[in-house]
Design a protein around this motif. Structure first.
Motif, PDB file in Angstrom:
ATOM      1  N   ILE A  23      -8.117 -16.401   5.148  1.00  7.88           N
ATOM      2  CA  ILE A  23      -7.039 -16.437   4.157  1.00  7.88           C
ATOM      3  C   ILE A  23      -6.260 -17.744   4.230  1.00  7.88           C
ATOM      4  CG2 ILE A  23      -4.847 -15.346   3.502  1.00  7.88           C
ATOM      5  CD1 ILE A  23      -6.120 -12.685   4.425  1.00  7.88           C
ATOM      6  N   TRP A  63      -6.760  -5.760  -0.493  1.00  2.25           N
ATOM      7  CA  TRP A  63      -8.145  -6.258  -0.563  1.00  2.25           C
ATOM      8  C   TRP A  63      -8.950  -5.794   0.649  1.00  2.25           C
ATOM      9  CZ3 TRP A  63      -9.953 -10.239   2.887  1.00  2.25           C
ATOM     10  CH2 TRP A  63     -11.287 -10.598   2.651  1.00  2.25           C
ATOM     11  N   LYS A  64      -8.336  -5.765   1.812  1.00  2.00           N
ATOM     12  CA  LYS A  64      -9.045  -5.364   3.025  1.00  2.00           C
ATOM     13  C   LYS A  64      -9.294  -3.863   3.085  1.00  2.00           C
ATOM     14  CE  LYS A  64      -8.743  -5.783   8.078  1.00  2.00           C
ATOM     15  NZ  LYS A  64      -8.963  -4.369   8.457  1.00  2.00           N
ATOM     16  N   THR A 104      -3.491  -9.131   0.175  1.00  4.71           N
ATOM     17  CA  THR A 104      -4.566  -9.246   1.163  1.00  4.71           C
ATOM     18  C   THR A 104      -4.796  -7.934   1.901  1.00  4.71           C
ATOM     19  OG1 THR A 104      -2.939 -10.160   2.738  1.00  4.71           O
ATOM     20  CG2 THR A 104      -4.285 -11.728   1.496  1.00  4.71           C
ATOM     21  N   GLN A 159      -1.652  -8.131  10.736  1.00  2.52           N
ATOM     22  CA  GLN A 159      -1.774  -9.014   9.580  1.00  2.52           C
ATOM     23  C   GLN A 159      -0.679 -10.068   9.562  1.00  2.52           C
ATOM     24  OE1 GLN A 159      -0.610  -7.223   5.932  1.00  2.52           O
ATOM     25  NE2 GLN A 159      -1.684  -8.685   4.640  1.00  2.52           N
ATOM     26  N   TRP A 168      -7.985  -8.752  11.605  1.00  2.00           N
ATOM     27  CA  TRP A 168      -7.059  -9.677  10.965  1.00  2.00           C
ATOM     28  C   TRP A 168      -7.096 -11.061  11.620  1.00  2.00           C
ATOM     29  CZ3 TRP A 168      -5.438  -9.649   6.372  1.00  2.00           C
ATOM     30  CH2 TRP A 168      -5.172  -8.462   5.696  1.00  2.00           C
TER      31      TRP A 168
END
Length: 285
Positions: free
Chosen positions: A113, A155-156, A152, A221, A106
């Protein structure tokens, strides 16, 4: 071969547990763990009356539940779509691409991001600008921040979750599809009445096991992406403990919060494994 892992667990997991005593003390660093005065449950009383604790608990539950729901729905959907691909090279290529973000930290993804969602130079805002939409500060807006965390995170991790459901698909007998096709079932009907019921045990298992993660909304995150303007909607239990204990030096109070979270998480994990055994016949031992 187990000795290094066992030594690591004892050193970093069990020995630090002696610090739990701070939750019941007015901890003073100069007096240490055994010299600080014992105050019983005063830290927990202070915790329940702390003005921000309800907001922190709500943020944790809100973000964690959304992550669990999305983290279940998206991998299942992608696994079903991949299962419909007939060209093996295409399936393997796509599976590799969606699996790669799982291996990135992250810290690295946080920087990516932040750049992508930048209100001035971010790719998303530049695209929205083509339609006359004003720049949105996604990571500085209390409305958008929790949803960005969920998107996010999915998505990861959805590529890793997809592997579990693809493995479940391989366990379904091809004869069931042949019988359904002979009965005139379309691909959608086969998915609805053969594929999904065949995947149901692993779906129930993953859902019940995730109950134990309700209070884990993702420290790595959120710590790398949040900032003071979004504390109202993005501050979770783990980041709250970090700020109170490390940044504000309220060691005893932070320990009390962390201990309470650990006790609740232990109860939830025990409950989830009991449900996994009853509903999916899954046993750890």
């Amino acid at each position: 071969m187990l000795l290094p892992a066992l030594a690591f667990a004892v050193l970093f997991c069990y020995i630090p547990m002696s610090g739990i005593v701070m939750a019941f003390q007015k901890f003073m660093p100069n007096k240490g763990l055994y010299g600080s005065p014992f105050i019983g449950f005063d830290n927990f009383d202070y915790l329940w009356n702390y003005p921000d604790i309800k907001r922190v608990l709500f943020n944790t539950l809100f973000i964690a539940v959304m992550k669990i729901a999305a983290g279940l729905f998206v991998p299942i959907t992608i696994a079903l779509l991949l299962n419909e691909l007939r060209k093996e090279w295409m399936k393997r290529t796509f599976q590799t691409l969606v699996y790669l973000p799982h291996f990135l930290s992250w810290v690295l993804l946080g920087g990516i991001i932040i750049d992508v969602l930048s209100p001035e130079t971010g790719m998303i805002n530049q695209f929205l600008g083509l339609f006359g939409v004003k720049p949105i500060f996604f990571l500085g807006n209390n409305h958008w921040f929790p949803y960005i965390m969920v998107i996010t995170d999915v998505w990861k991790e959805f590529g890793f979750g997809t592997i579990v459901y693809l493995a479940a698909l391989t366990a379904i007998s091809p004869h069931l599809y042949e019988a359904a096709e002979i009965d005139g079932a379309s691909r959608w009907k086969q998915t609805l009445y053969v594929t999904l019921p065949g995947m149901m045990p692993i779906i129930v298992l993953m859902l019940t096991l995730n109950i134990g993660n309700v209070l884990n909304a993702g420290f790595d995150q959120i710590f790398n992406l949040y900032s003071p303007p979004v504390f109202e909607s993005g501050d979770i239990v783990d980041t709250f403990v970090f700020r109170m204990g490390v940044q504000n030096a309220q060691f005893a109070f932070a320990t009390a919060v962390g201990l309470l979270k650990s006790v609740v998480s232990f109860i939830l994990i025990a409950t989830s494994y009991f449900l996994a055994y009853r509903l999916a016949n899954y046993r750890v031992f």
